[in-house]
Design an enzyme around this catalytic site. Structure first.
Site, PDB file in Angstrom:
ATOM      1  N   HIS A 324     -29.271 -16.857 -18.163  1.00 36.77           N
ATOM      2  CA  HIS A 324     -28.126 -17.770 -18.050  1.00 36.77           C
ATOM      3  C   HIS A 324     -28.491 -18.995 -17.217  1.00 36.77           C
ATOM      4  CE1 HIS A 324     -27.473 -16.550 -13.861  1.00 36.77           C
ATOM      5  NE2 HIS A 324     -27.512 -15.268 -14.248  1.00 36.77           N
ATOM      6  N   CYS A 342     -31.067 -11.442 -12.784  1.00 37.74           N
ATOM      7  CA  CYS A 342     -31.007 -12.152 -14.062  1.00 37.74           C
ATOM      8  C   CYS A 342     -32.123 -13.196 -14.174  1.00 37.74           C
ATOM      9  CB  CYS A 342     -29.648 -12.826 -14.223  1.00 37.74           C
ATOM     10  SG  CYS A 342     -28.278 -11.652 -14.376  1.00 37.74           S
TER      11      CYS A 342
END
Length: 397
Positions: A324, A342
Site C-alpha cells: 500500500h 506491510c
C-alpha cells in the site's frame, strides 16, 4: 381388418421394500393365421405383464444413493427420473438391459417421478420422495463468476459446516480448462477455522486460459455434523495478463514483470525485521484490491502502534499483510525495512502498482528480513508447497 386402441393398466404393490409396478398391455391385433402382437400370442395365451421395481419408495426415502430401476422380464428401452423442479437424473441401462442406475444420488427433501418403458412398448410409472435434511451445508466460491484473474489465482471453496467425507465431496468437483491444464485439489483448514479445498495448477496458469468449475454436490453428504448439499454450484473465470510482482526484502525493491520483462522497479520499505512487525516471505497471491481502508494495529496484535487511513491497499494475507501507500515512511524506501509488516511505497508508486495489478497476481517475496514463510491457509499459500506436497493434500490420493 379391424384395430383396437392399445390400453395400459398400471398396478402398484409393495414387495421387499421396493415399489413394484405392473403394466398389462393390449396392443393392436390383426387377422391372419399365426400372427399376433400384444395381449395374445398365436397359441391364444396372454402376453406377460411388464414388472418394474424401484429401490426407493414412499415419502421419506433415504437420500444419498443412486436410483435403481429393475425389470423382471425383458429389456428396458428407456428410463426417465425427474425431480420436483423438472430436472432429470442421468443414468445408464445395464448391459443385459434388465436394470437402470442413475449416475448421481437422490438428493434430500426432493420428490421424484420414475417413468420406464421396456423394449416391447410397455410402460410404468412411480413416485417417491426423499426425507428432508436435518442440516444443510453451503459453500463460498472464489474467484467469482465471469471474472478475470492473475496467473496464480487458485479455485477456492470454503464450507459453512465441517466436511468429514472429503473424498465424496472432491469427487463431485469437476474442473475444466480450455487447454488441459494439470492441477489438483488440496484440503486445509481455512484461516476462519472452516474446512476449505483449493485447486491449483501444477505451474502458474497460462494467460488466456478459460476455467470452469462444475460442483455437482446436490445429494452429497458432508458426513457427521456437516449436513447435506442440496444444490449444485458453478463458476467460471479467465486468466488475464501474465505478470508477477517480485519483492526483495533485503534490497528494498518491488518490481512488476509482465511476460517476463520488468515493467517498473520501485523502492519500498517492508516490515521491521527481528520480531512480529517483520513481513512474511514466500509466494503469495493478491487476494483483493481494497482501495482506501482504515488500518488499526490492535486488529493484528500490535497494540496501539497505529490507526491510519491507508490508500491503494492490496491484501496479501488474512493476517493483515498488504502492499500500500505509506508516505509517512518515505525516508526508508529503498534503504531499510521500517514498517509494521506491510510493503509500503510512495503515493505515486503505490497508485501505479494498484492500477496495474490483478487479483490473483503472484507476489514473490524473498529475503532474510522476514519472520518466516506465509502459512498455507493465510491467504493463498499453496504456491509455497512443491507439486508433490500439494498433490498429497487431495482426499483422492
Amino acid at each position: 381388418m379391424s384395430r383396437t386402441r392399445a390400453r395400459t393398466t398400471l398396478r402398484t404393490t409393495a414387495l421387499a421394500g421396493t415399489a413394484v409396478l405392473t403394466a398389462a398391455l393390449t396392443a393392436c391385433s390383426g387377422g391372419g393365421s399365426g400372427s399376433s402382437t400384444g395381449g395374445a400370442g398365436g397359441d391364444g395365451k396372454a402376453k406377460p405383464e411388464t414388472r418394474i421395481s424401484v429401490n426407493l419408495t414412499g415419502k421419506q426415502a433415504k437420500p444419498g444413493s443412486p436410483v435403481r430401476v429393475t425389470l423382471a422380464d425383458g429389456k428396458l428401452a428407456q428410463v426417465t427420473v425427474t425431480d420436483s423442479k423438472g430436472a432429470t437424473l442421468e443414468g445408464k441401462v445395464s448391459t443385459d438391459g434388465r436394470s437402470w442406475t442413475s449416475v448421481r444420488n437422490a438428493a434430500p427433501g426432493t420428490g421424484y417421478t420414475v417413468e420406464a418403458r421396456d423394449a416391447n412398448g410397455g410402460s410404468a410409472k412411480a413416485d417417491f420422495a426423499t426425507a428432508a435434511p436435518e442440516k444443510v451445508n453451503k459453500l463460498t466460491l472464489a474467484p467469482g463468476k465471469n471474472t478475470t484473474v492473475g496467473i496464480a489465482q487458485p479455485l477456492s471453496i470454503v464450507f459453512d459446516h465441517p466436511v468429514k467425507d472429503k473424498a465424496a465431496v472432491e469427487k463431485a468437483l469437476k474442473v475444466t480448462t480450455s487447454n488441459g491444464t494439470e492441477g489438483s485439489w488440496g484440503w486445509m483448514q481455512d484461516w476462519s477455522g472452516k474446512d476449505r479445498v483449493d485447486w491449483r495448477p501444477k505451474e502458474y496458469w497460462k494467460s488466456g486460459t478459460k476455467v470452469t468449475l462444475d460442483a455437482r454436490l446436490n445429494g452429497v453428504d458432508s458426513g457427521a455434523d456437516g449436513g447435506w448439499f442440496v444444490r449444485d454450484y458453478t463458476t467460471n473465470f479467465t486468466i488475464g495478463r501474465n505478470q508477477v510482482v517480485k519483492v526483495d526484502l533485503d534490497g528494498h525493491r518491488l518490481k512488476l514483470l509482465r511476460d517476463g520483462r520488468v515493467v517498473r522497479d520501485v523502492p519500498m520499505s517492508a516490515g521491521t525485521p527481528g520480531g512480529e512487525k517483520a513481513s512474511w516471505r514466500g509466494k503469495t497471491v493478491l487476494m483483493s484490491k481494497e482501495g482506501t481502508i482504515n488500518m488499526r494495529s490492535e486488529t493484528v496484535g500490535l497494540g496501539d502502534a497505529y490507526d491510519k487511513m491507508v490508500d491503494y491497499s492490496m491484501r496479501l494475507t488474512w493476517s493483515g499483510m498488504y502492499a500500500h501507500a505509506a508516505p509517512w515512511n518515505a525516508k526508508y524506501m529503498g534503504s531499510a525495512n521500517r514498517s509494521s509488516g506491510c510493503i509500503g511505497m510512495t503515493d505515486g508508486n503505490a497508485r501505479w502498482v494498484y492500477e496495474q495489478v490483478q487479483v490473483g497476481d503472484p507476489f514473490e517475496i524473498e529475503g532474510e528480513d522476514a519472520k518466516g514463510t506465509q502459512a498455507l491457509n493465510n491467504g493463498y499459500g499453496e504456491w509455497n508447497l512443491s507439486w508433490s506436497e500439494w498433490q498429497a493434500k487431495s482426499a483422492l490420493r
